[in-house]
Design an enzyme around this catalytic site. Structure first.
Site, mmCIF file in Angstrom:
data_model
loop_
_atom_site.group_PDB
_atom_site.id
_atom_site.type_symbol
_atom_site.label_atom_id
_atom_site.label_comp_id
_atom_site.label_asym_id
_atom_site.label_seq_id
_atom_site.Cartn_x
_atom_site.Cartn_y
_atom_site.Cartn_z
ATOM 1 N N LYS A 69 0.866 -1.314 -0.063
ATOM 2 C CA LYS A 69 -0.087 0.129 0.025
ATOM 3 C C LYS A 69 0.670 1.232 -0.073
ATOM 4 O O LYS A 69 0.558 2.279 0.615
ATOM 5 C CB LYS A 69 -1.205 -0.002 1.024
ATOM 6 C CG LYS A 69 -1.847 -1.231 1.389
ATOM 7 C CD LYS A 69 -2.457 -1.378 -0.002
ATOM 8 C CE LYS A 69 -3.385 -0.427 -0.644
ATOM 9 N NZ LYS A 69 -3.952 -0.831 -1.723
ATOM 10 N N GLY A 70 1.843 1.114 -0.593
ATOM 11 C CA GLY A 70 2.862 2.331 -0.675
ATOM 12 C C GLY A 70 2.982 3.046 -2.170
ATOM 13 O O GLY A 70 3.277 4.138 -2.191
ATOM 14 N N GLY A 71 2.285 2.303 -3.003
ATOM 15 C CA GLY A 71 2.182 2.647 -4.400
ATOM 16 C C GLY A 71 2.939 1.932 -5.343
ATOM 17 O O GLY A 71 3.391 2.356 -6.335
ATOM 18 N N SER A 160 -4.654 2.935 4.432
ATOM 19 C CA SER A 160 -4.748 1.955 3.139
ATOM 20 C C SER A 160 -4.708 0.459 3.256
ATOM 21 O O SER A 160 -5.448 -0.131 2.733
ATOM 22 C CB SER A 160 -3.580 2.618 2.279
ATOM 23 O OG SER A 160 -3.915 3.782 1.802
ATOM 24 N N LYS A 275 -7.647 1.035 -6.588
ATOM 25 C CA LYS A 275 -6.552 2.148 -6.068
ATOM 26 C C LYS A 275 -6.996 3.485 -6.015
ATOM 27 O O LYS A 275 -7.950 3.870 -6.388
ATOM 28 C CB LYS A 275 -5.515 2.252 -7.198
ATOM 29 C CG LYS A 275 -4.858 0.761 -7.754
ATOM 30 C CD LYS A 275 -4.222 -0.011 -6.505
ATOM 31 C CE LYS A 275 -3.720 -1.130 -6.911
ATOM 32 N NZ LYS A 275 -3.109 -1.995 -5.920
ATOM 33 N N GLY A 276 -6.628 3.967 -4.994
ATOM 34 C CA GLY A 276 -6.956 5.468 -4.741
ATOM 35 C C GLY A 276 -8.463 5.558 -3.733
ATOM 36 O O GLY A 276 -9.127 6.541 -3.890
ATOM 37 N N HIS A 279 -10.219 6.723 2.323
ATOM 38 C CA HIS A 279 -10.149 5.982 3.746
ATOM 39 C C HIS A 279 -11.362 6.057 4.573
ATOM 40 O O HIS A 279 -11.928 7.092 4.456
ATOM 41 C CB HIS A 279 -8.851 6.604 4.245
ATOM 42 C CG HIS A 279 -7.367 6.268 3.768
ATOM 43 N ND1 HIS A 279 -6.275 6.858 3.876
ATOM 44 C CD2 HIS A 279 -7.160 5.290 2.603
ATOM 45 C CE1 HIS A 279 -5.474 6.534 3.174
ATOM 46 N NE2 HIS A 279 -5.706 5.701 2.278
#
Length: 312
Positions: A69-71, A160, A275-276, A279
Site C-alpha cells: 500500500k505504498g504505491g 490504506s 486504487k485510490g 479511507h
C-alpha cells in the site's frame, strides 16, 4: 584446435539464456557475472516454448520490494512506460512464499516476461520488504541487484492497508470490524496490529541493510509520486541507469478519479478502480495517537537512510 574450441565456446555463449543489464559501475561485475551464470544454468529447467522475436526470459535485474500500500503498482505501471523495461505482470512472491522458493530459480525465471537483450526485467512483490528471510535470499541470487522501495506516510499507509482488506470483505459480502477495533485495545493503541508493524520502516530497513549497501536501494517518495509523478520517475530512471525516455506528457491528472493517469503512445490508461479508495473516517484523537506512535520510528528511519520525508 584452439581456434575451433574458441569458436565453439562463443557459439554456446550466444545460445545461452542470460540476463541483460544496464551499464554497471566498477565493482558490480562479480555479482552480475554470477547472475549470468545462474540464468544460463537454468535453461534446462524452463519448458520449451517459442521466444518471440528472439527474446528470452531473464532473471530480474531490479525488484520493487515494497512497501504494501505504498504505491508499488503505480510505480511499476509508470516504469513500464520506458521502452527498455520489461515488467512481470503479477506479484511473483518467490522469495517470501516457501511453496514458490522451494521450486528454485528455474521456477522464478519461468515467471518472468520475455524481453529483448537490452531490456531491464523488473518484478514487484510488496511483501518482500517486511519479510525477514527475503533480503538474504535476494542477495544470494544477485548481490549487485538494484532495489526499488516506495514508501508513504506510515499513518496513511496503515489506513490504506485496512481499507484494502475492508473492501475485499465487502466484495465477498463478509462482515469486517471497524478500524477502531483493530487500532485500539484496552483503551490503548494496539501495537500488535500487523498493519502498524508494516509501517515501522526502520526495523525492516535495518534487515535489508545487513545484506545490501544503501546505494543499492532507491527510496521513492510515494506521497510525492501521487502529487507529481514525473520528477520521482526521473530519479528512478537515473538510479536504474536508463536513458531518459519518460516525459511529463506521459502523465495527466484525471479529475474524476482524483489522481494521475498515464498516456502511452496515444493510449490513456489509469490504475484499477481499487486504487485510490477513500479511507475510513477516523476519530482525530486516534489519528493523533497514530502520528505520535510513528514519530520516533520515523526519526530512526530518517537517520538510517540519511534523508527526511514530509510525514506527520
Amino acid at each position: 584446435m584452439a581456434p575451433l574450441l574458441l569458436g565453439a565456446v562463443m557459439l554456446v555463449a550466444q545460445l545461452q539464456l542470460v540476463p541483460s543489464r544496464p551499464a554497471v559501475v566498477s565493482g558490480d561485475e562479480p555479482g552480475q557475472l554470477e547472475l549470468v551464470r545462474k540464468a544460463a544454468s537454468l535453461q534446462d529447467e524452463i519448458p520449451d516454448g517459442a521466444a518471440p522475436n528472439g527474446s528470452a526470459q531473464q532473471l530480474p535485474q531490479t525488484i520493487i520490494i515494497g512497501v504494501r500500500k505504498g504505491g508499488t503498482r503505480a510505480l511499476l505501471e509508470m516504469l513500464s512506460l520506458h521502452p527498455d523495461v520489461a515488467a512481470a505482470e503479477n506479484e511473483v512472491h518467490f522469495f517470501d512464499w516457501e511453496e514458490h522458493y522451494s521450486q528454485g530459480l528455474g521456477w522464478y525465471l519461468s515467471q518472468m516476461p520475455f524481453s529483448a537483450p537490452h531490456q531491464l526485467t523488473v518484478e514487484k512483490t510488496p511483501a518482500y520488504f517486511t519479510s525477514p528471510k527475503v533480503p538474504e535470499r535476494v542477495h544470494g541470487m544477485n548481490p549487485a541487484i538494484r532495489l526499488l522501495l516506495i514508501l508513504r506516510d506510515p499513518s496513511e499507509r496503515v489506513l490504506s492497508d485496512y481499507t484494502q482488506v475492508f473492501y475485499n470483505h465487502v466484495q465477498k459480502r463478509k462482515p469486517y470490524p471497524s478500524i477502531e477495533e483493530f487500532l485500539v485495545r484496552d483503551g490503548r493503541l494496539n501495537v500488535d496490529y500487523k498493519a502498524l508493524n508494516r509501517s515501522l520502516y526502520h526495523l525492516h530497513m535495518q534487515n535489508w541493510l545487513r545484506f545490501f549497501p544503501l546505494r543499492r536501494i532507491h527510496i521513492v517518495d510515494g506521497d510525492r509520486l501521487i502529487r507529481d509523478p514525473f520528477p520521482e520517475i526521473q530519479k528512478v530512471e537515473r538510479f536504474l541507469r536508463l536513458s531518459p525516455q519518460i516525459n511529463a506528457s506521459n502523465f495527466y491528472f484525471n479529475k474524476t478519479k482524483g489522481f494521475y493517469c498515464l498516456r502511452d503512445g496515444g493510449r490513456d490508461r489509469c490504475l484499477h478502480e481499487s486504487k485510490g479508495r477513500a479511507h475510513p473516517q477516523v476519530d482525530p484523537r486516534l489519528l493523533n495517537k497514530l502520528h505520535e506512535y510513528f514519530h520516533e520510528p520515523n526519526k530512526k528511519f530518517f537517520e538510517l537512510v540519511g534523508r527526511t520525508f514530509d510525514w506527520h
